[in-house]
Design a protein around this motif. Structure first.
Motif: not given
Length: 196
Positions: A22-36
Motif C-alpha cells: 500500500v505504501a509503495a502504491a501510494l508513492e507510485e500512484f501519486t508520482r505517475t498515476g494509477k497506471d503505474a
C-alpha cells in the motif's frame, strides 16, 4: 499446538507485506498515476508480483486500498486538529487537507467510483460530523445546520480545476462555506449585525 504456532508469524508477515504494498502504491500512484506498473510497485515493496496479486487481485483493489489508507490517516489526524485548534479552525483545516487529497488523487477517481468507496465516505462524514458538532457546542458554528448540509456544501471541492490554481480555488470555496457556518451568519448577511 505446533500447528498453531507458525500461523501468527505468517499472518504478521502477510500484514507487513500488505502495508508495504500500500505504501509503495501510494508513492507510485501519486508520482505517475494509477497506471503505474504493478511489477514496479511490488519491487518497491520488496515482494514478488505474485504476493501483490494475492493481496490485491485487481489494479482497482490496490488503488482503492491506497486511497482508503490516506483517508484513514486524514481522519485520524482530525483528532489532533481538534485537540490543538478551536473547532471551527479545525474544521477549516480538515476541509483544506481533504481538498488536497481529492486533487492529488484525482487520477484514482475512476477506480474509486467503480470500486466503491462507501467506507471511506462514511469515515469522512463522521469526521466532519465530529468537527462540526464540536463547533456548534463551542458556540462558533450555527446550530440550525446539519452535518449533511455541510457535506453537500463541500461538493465544490470535487470540482476544483487541477490544471489551474486549485489551492486558491479550494481556499475561496472553504472560506465561503465557513463564512456561512459561523454563528450569526444569516443576520450579518441581512445587515442586522456588524461584521466581526
Amino acid at each position: 499446538m505446533n500447528e498453531q504456532g507458525p500461523a501468527r508469524p505468517v499472518r504478521a508477515h502477510a500484514r507487513r507485506n500488505r502495508e508495504r504494498l500500500v505504501a509503495a502504491a501510494l508513492e507510485e500512484f501519486t508520482r505517475t498515476g494509477k497506471d503505474a506498473p504493478l511489477d514496479g510497485i511490488a519491487r518497491a515493496a520488496g515482494v514478488g508480483i505474485g504476493t501483490l496479486y494475492r493481496h490485491f487481485p485487481t489494479r482497482e483493489s490496490l488503488v482503492l486500498a491506497a486511497y482508503e489508507h490516506e483517508v484513514d490517516q486524514l481522519c485520524a489526524d482530525a483528532a489532533d486538529l481538534l485537540a490543538t485548534l478551536p473547532p471551527d479552525r479545525a474544521l477549516r483545516e480538515f476541509m483544506g487537507r481533504l481538498a488536497g487529497l481529492l486533487v492529488t488523487k484525482q487520477h484514482m477517481s475512476q477506480a474509486l467510483r467503480s470500486g466503491g468507496a462507501e467506507e471511506s465516505y462514511s469515515k469522512v462524514y463522521d469526521t466532519i460530523d465530529t468537527l462540526f458538532t464540536a463547533g456548534v457546542a463551542a458556540g462558533t458554528l450555527r446550530a440550525d445546520m446539519e452535518t449533511a448540509d455541510v457535506v453537500r456544501a463541500m461538493g465544490g471541492l470535487l470540482r476544483l480545476d487541477v490544471a489551474g490554481d486549485w489551492k486558491g480555488q479550494a481556499d475561496r470555496q472553504i472560506r465561503l462555506l465557513m463564512d456561512g457556518l459561523y454563528t450569526g451568519a444569516p443576520a450579518r448577511a441581512e445587515g442586522r449585525e456588524p461584521e466581526r
